[in-house]
Design an enzyme around this catalytic site. Sequence first.
Site, short mmCIF file in Angstrom:
data_model
loop_
_atom_site.label_atom_id
_atom_site.label_comp_id
_atom_site.label_asym_id
_atom_site.label_seq_id
_atom_site.Cartn_x
_atom_site.Cartn_y
_atom_site.Cartn_z
N LYS A 119 5.99 9.05 1.30
CA LYS A 119 7.12 8.22 1.74
C LYS A 119 8.32 9.09 2.12
O LYS A 119 8.35 10.28 1.81
CB LYS A 119 7.48 7.20 0.66
CG LYS A 119 6.29 6.37 0.18
CD LYS A 119 5.70 5.47 1.26
CE LYS A 119 4.24 5.12 1.05
NZ LYS A 119 3.91 4.19 0.02
C1 LIG Z 1 2.78 3.33 -0.56
C2 LIG Z 1 2.73 1.87 -0.53
C3 LIG Z 1 2.68 1.11 -1.71
C4 LIG Z 1 2.46 1.71 -3.06
O1 LIG Z 1 3.37 2.64 -3.45
P1 LIG Z 1 3.07 3.51 -4.78
O2 LIG Z 1 4.41 4.05 -5.14
O3 LIG Z 1 2.10 4.58 -4.34
O4 LIG Z 1 2.50 2.63 -5.80
C5 LIG Z 1 2.74 -0.26 -1.60
N1 LIG Z 1 2.84 -0.88 -0.41
C6 LIG Z 1 2.88 -0.18 0.75
C7 LIG Z 1 3.00 -0.92 2.03
C8 LIG Z 1 2.79 1.21 0.73
O5 LIG Z 1 2.77 1.90 1.87
#
Ligand SMILES: *Cc1c(COP(=O)(O)O)cnc(C)c1O
Length: 396
Positions: A183
């Site tokens: 992210k």
């Molecule tokens: C990355 C992601 C998540 C999950 O995030 P984590 O911190 O890895 O649990 C949930 N929804 C979307 C759309 C994502 O891209």
Amino acid sequence: MNNTFLPLSRPALTDQDIAAVADVLRSGWITTGAKNAELEALVCDITGANYAVAFTSATAAMHLLLHALDIGPGDEVITPSMTWVSMPNQIELRGAKPVFVDIDKDTLMTTAERIEPLITERTKLIVPVHFAGASLDLAPLRALAERYDILLVEDAAHAMGAAYQGQPIGQSGTAIFSFHPIKNITTGEGGMLCTDNEQLAQTMRSLRFHGLGVDAFDRETCGRAPQAEVLMPGYKYNLPDMNAVLGLGQLQRLAELNAKRAELAARYLEQLQPIAEITPLGLPDYDMLHCWHLFIIRLDIDRAGIDRDAFMAALKRRNIGSGLHFRAVHEQNFFAGKYYATQPADNTTELDNTCWNAARICSLPLFPAMTADDVDRVVTTIREVLAEAAAKLLQR
Ligand SMILES: *Cc1c(COP(=O)(O)O)cnc(C)c1O
């Protein structure tokens, strides 16, 4: 061929960020403490949210959210199939049913008009996804949720620093961000709930730490009062300080980091424009600020004579990383078997745009340390891959 591998993503960490982690490790307090509180306060600052609560991941926050809302057997949650599996999995694990909603063909985001026909008396929650760093069209979604008196929670995993009609995502309503390393802001692993609902914030805070009546860390006692009692059975999803501190430096540079992403994305858009087989995602026509978490293209698989998976493999052979965000959830083994067993999952007409995109999307490298030359290298490599596929088509 350039023989250094260009990855899809790379966290934007400085020596200072790394030193800040080392300082926490030396401090004697490495789990949830002052740095976690600082991170939550900074997120409130940046987003304008009233409450921010950190977790070990966005998925953990989603789990607790469903628990806090007491969503279970007989309940339905409307969410797109074009998403990461976190929310659908958590809905299943609570014994509730995910109701998959289709998306706009070009932005990959769902809309109020697509959600409304799926609402039943069993619908307890609506979870649309801000996609790739663009913002959902929130006004109609909020109006819909209000009209039916159903809670709306934004999956904002891609949206730290994005805004809708001048309002940062997270400022109002309830949104869940992810700080996974892919992210645009990362804490190694981590997630953040932003909400204007004080009761929800309090419940989530308690649930993330055993359901105790106090937090994992109390500034007054520089620890936790040992007499704290369980108010309700909870989980163990508190974010350690050694993770939290990693996010602080990046968040202070958020605007700068996202501006760099936007610059690279603009170059991709310009360079890819003449390539007929490649169509980047469309940009929403309403007022919003994009934080460019991902740069996603769609491959014209009929014209190119190569499918998406082969395209990604060909990029990889030429040292270009790429990603798939996402495989449609309803087409994956468990969900297809459970909900679409009597019809092929990829033939579900209500999810046409989801299926169409799931076969064609590909995320290209995008991270702040990339250069314009890196973008050009990706585009040149795409041209080579397409030329090779075209040559093979002619030979047939
Ligand atoms: C990355 C992601 C998540 C999950 O995030 P984590 O911190 O890895 O649990 C949930 N929804 C979307 C759309 C994502 O891209």
